[in-house]
Design an enzyme around this catalytic site. Structure first.
Site, PDB file in Angstrom:
ATOM      1  N   LYS A 179       0.225 -20.758  10.119  1.00  0.00           N
ATOM      2  CA  LYS A 179      -0.559 -20.445   9.327  1.00  0.00           C
ATOM      3  C   LYS A 179      -0.856 -18.795   9.781  1.00  0.00           C
ATOM      4  CE  LYS A 179      -2.736 -23.948   6.982  1.00  0.00           C
ATOM      5  NZ  LYS A 179      -1.717 -25.035   7.348  1.00  0.00           N
ATOM      6  N   ARG A 199      -6.575 -32.719   2.508  1.00  0.00           N
ATOM      7  CA  ARG A 199      -6.211 -34.236   2.161  1.00  0.00           C
ATOM      8  C   ARG A 199      -6.837 -34.908   1.266  1.00  0.00           C
ATOM      9  NH1 ARG A 199      -3.299 -31.122   4.338  1.00  0.00           N
ATOM     10  NH2 ARG A 199      -2.849 -30.821   1.917  1.00  0.00           N
ATOM     11  N   GLN A 206       4.066 -22.324  -3.893  1.00  0.00           N
ATOM     12  CA  GLN A 206       3.545 -23.298  -4.454  1.00  0.00           C
ATOM     13  C   GLN A 206       3.568 -23.387  -5.841  1.00  0.00           C
ATOM     14  OE1 GLN A 206       0.274 -20.766  -2.939  1.00  0.00           O
ATOM     15  NE2 GLN A 206      -0.696 -22.253  -1.363  1.00  0.00           N
ATOM     16  N   LYS A 253       3.199 -28.512  -4.104  1.00  0.00           N
ATOM     17  CA  LYS A 253       2.213 -28.376  -5.355  1.00  0.00           C
ATOM     18  C   LYS A 253       1.419 -27.155  -4.969  1.00  0.00           C
ATOM     19  CE  LYS A 253       2.818 -32.744  -7.603  1.00  0.00           C
ATOM     20  NZ  LYS A 253       2.001 -33.782  -8.077  1.00  0.00           N
ATOM     21  N   GLY A 254       0.600 -27.064  -3.897  1.00  0.00           N
ATOM     22  CA  GLY A 254      -0.279 -26.183  -3.484  1.00  0.00           C
ATOM     23  C   GLY A 254      -1.784 -26.987  -3.550  1.00  0.00           C
ATOM     24  N   ARG A 300      10.102 -24.189   1.509  1.00  0.00           N
ATOM     25  CA  ARG A 300       9.692 -25.423   1.123  1.00  0.00           C
ATOM     26  C   ARG A 300       9.049 -25.211  -0.314  1.00  0.00           C
ATOM     27  NH1 ARG A 300       4.604 -25.704   4.961  1.00  0.00           N
ATOM     28  NH2 ARG A 300       6.251 -26.515   6.538  1.00  0.00           N
ATOM     29  N   ASP A 343       3.649 -21.476   6.593  1.00  0.00           N
ATOM     30  CA  ASP A 343       2.617 -22.049   5.419  1.00  0.00           C
ATOM     31  C   ASP A 343       2.412 -21.190   4.573  1.00  0.00           C
ATOM     32  OD1 ASP A 343       3.082 -24.244   6.895  1.00  0.00           O
ATOM     33  OD2 ASP A 343       1.019 -24.570   7.709  1.00  0.00           O
ATOM     34  N   THR A 398       6.637 -33.011  -1.037  1.00  0.00           N
ATOM     35  CA  THR A 398       5.746 -33.632  -2.037  1.00  0.00           C
ATOM     36  C   THR A 398       5.796 -35.148  -1.739  1.00  0.00           C
ATOM     37  OG1 THR A 398       5.334 -34.271  -4.458  1.00  0.00           O
ATOM     38  CG2 THR A 398       7.818 -34.115  -3.979  1.00  0.00           C
TER      39      THR A 398
END
Ligand SMILES: Cc1cc2nc3c(=O)[nH]c(=O)nc-3n(C[C@H](O)[C@H](O)[C@H](O)COP(=O)(O)OP(=O)(O)OC[C@H]3O[C@@H](n4cnc5c(N)ncnc54)[C@H](O)[C@@H]3O)c2cc1C
Length: 306
Positions: free
Chosen positions: A98, A287, A161, A185-186, A182, A132, A224
């Protein structure tokens, strides 16, 4: 309903420190994060690769507030890559990074140099690095950094995303030969001015973006857990005549493990995004925001152990 407040809480340092002190936290975190140390990252890499899976290791951390922290992050990645190469794991294990963990918001040039150092270490170890994607205020700077890194290291992967209105166009720009992309969805809370707000709209954007990537010349990385999108990806793979080395599925450590194994058993390339480290709070909250059942699991574990 819970997604917005949980994602707002994900940005609070005070709340993060408080949650980290709760006795039940470690048990919940363990479901999504195998552990705090490099030894945990190596152990899980051995286990997952032995089970026929590939891995992308993320050293947890984001939004650093002092550039003095960057050297330690770079060191964590370069040490990890050396250890992975030493164990012969780099054919199947890469790293994810990141840019806000490297100081993107404080000094973008410095962050780019640091990312360059990690990408060089990945190349030396004979593996790849993926950058990322964070919230929409960083999309341009992150994609610019990936373009700059790719001049020396074409293996560097980009992330897009599907919830962002701009992403279908970004996919067209990124679908060239050799480009590792990659598609997820985001995971952030984004305003209506830049992002689709309903699951139906995000899913149909995902399908359009996936078609662009699959029909392009690059290497799509289908990130996903959504059963309908995974099925659609399978159909696009057949329609575009891609073989198992021409794309991959990516899922998160601890999420739908049975599906991870099932996909790998079909002969597809499957990579498990695996975070490790102490700075798990923001990651865990994203998450939880993805699935109300995770919040119930979290609250139950906290109340039963505290
Ligand atoms: C490999 C990988 C890398 C990623 N990298 C990024 C990134 O760089 N930037 C970014 O913004 N986002 C990233 N994400 C997160 C992504 O944007 C989504 O937030 C996340 O994947 C959930 O979306 P979904 O596609 O799985 O679909 P959803 O519609 O959220 O979920 C579909 C189904 O998957 C299962 N599921 C999904 N999430 C969970 C969960 N947390 N716990 C348990 N079950 C779950 C459930 O069965 C759910 O019904 C990444 C995701 C993956 C898989």
């Amino acid at each position: 309903v819970l997604r917005v407040p949980i994602l707002a809480a994900a940005r609070s340092r005070h709340l993060g420190a408080a949650v980290a002190r709760l006795p039940g936290s470690r048990a919940i975190v363990g479901r999504f994060v195998p552990g705090p140390g490099q030894d945990d990252a190596l152990r899980v890499s051995r286990e997952l690769t032995a089970a026929g899976l590939r891995v992308s290791l993320d050293h947890l951390g984001e939004d650093i507030t002092d550039v003095a922290q960057v050297a330690a992050v770079v060191r964590a990645y370069t040490d990890l890559l050396t250890a992975l190469a030493g164990e012969g794991l780099t054919e199947r294990v890469e790293v994810s990074v990141k840019l806000t963990a490297l100081g993107l918001d404080l000094d973008p040039a410095y962050a780019l140099d640091a990312a360059h150092e990690i990408a060089s270490a990945a190349a030396e170890a004979d593996t790849t690095m993926t950058v990322d994607m964070e919230d929409h205020t960083r999309t341009d700077s992150t994609l610019d950094a990936v373009a700059a890194l790719r001049r020396d290291h074409p293996h560097v992967g980009a992330v897009v995303q599907a919830y962002l209105l701009r992403t279908e166009a970004d996919c067209r720009d990124l679908a060239g030969a050799g480009s590792r992309v990659r598609l997820c969805k985001g995971a952030y809370n984004e305003p209506i001015s830049v992002a689709y707000q309903t699951k139906a709209d995000v899913d149909s954007s995902y399908l359009r973006c996936l078609a662009v990537l699959m029909e392009g010349e690059g290497y799509p990385m289908v990130a996903t857990h959504d059963p309908l999108l995974l099925e659609a990806a399978g159909r696009l793979v057949s329609a575009t005549g891609r073989g198992p080395r021409d794309y991959e599925y990516q899922l998160l450590y601890g999420v739908r493990p049975d599906e991870q194994t099932r996909l790998a058993q079909t002969g597809a390339t499957v990579r498990i995004y695996t975070p490790y480290g102490q700075e798990w709070y923001g990651y865990l909250m994203r998450r939880l925001a993805e699935r109300p059942a995770n919040v119930r699991f979290f609250l139950r574990a906290l109340t039963s152990r505290s």
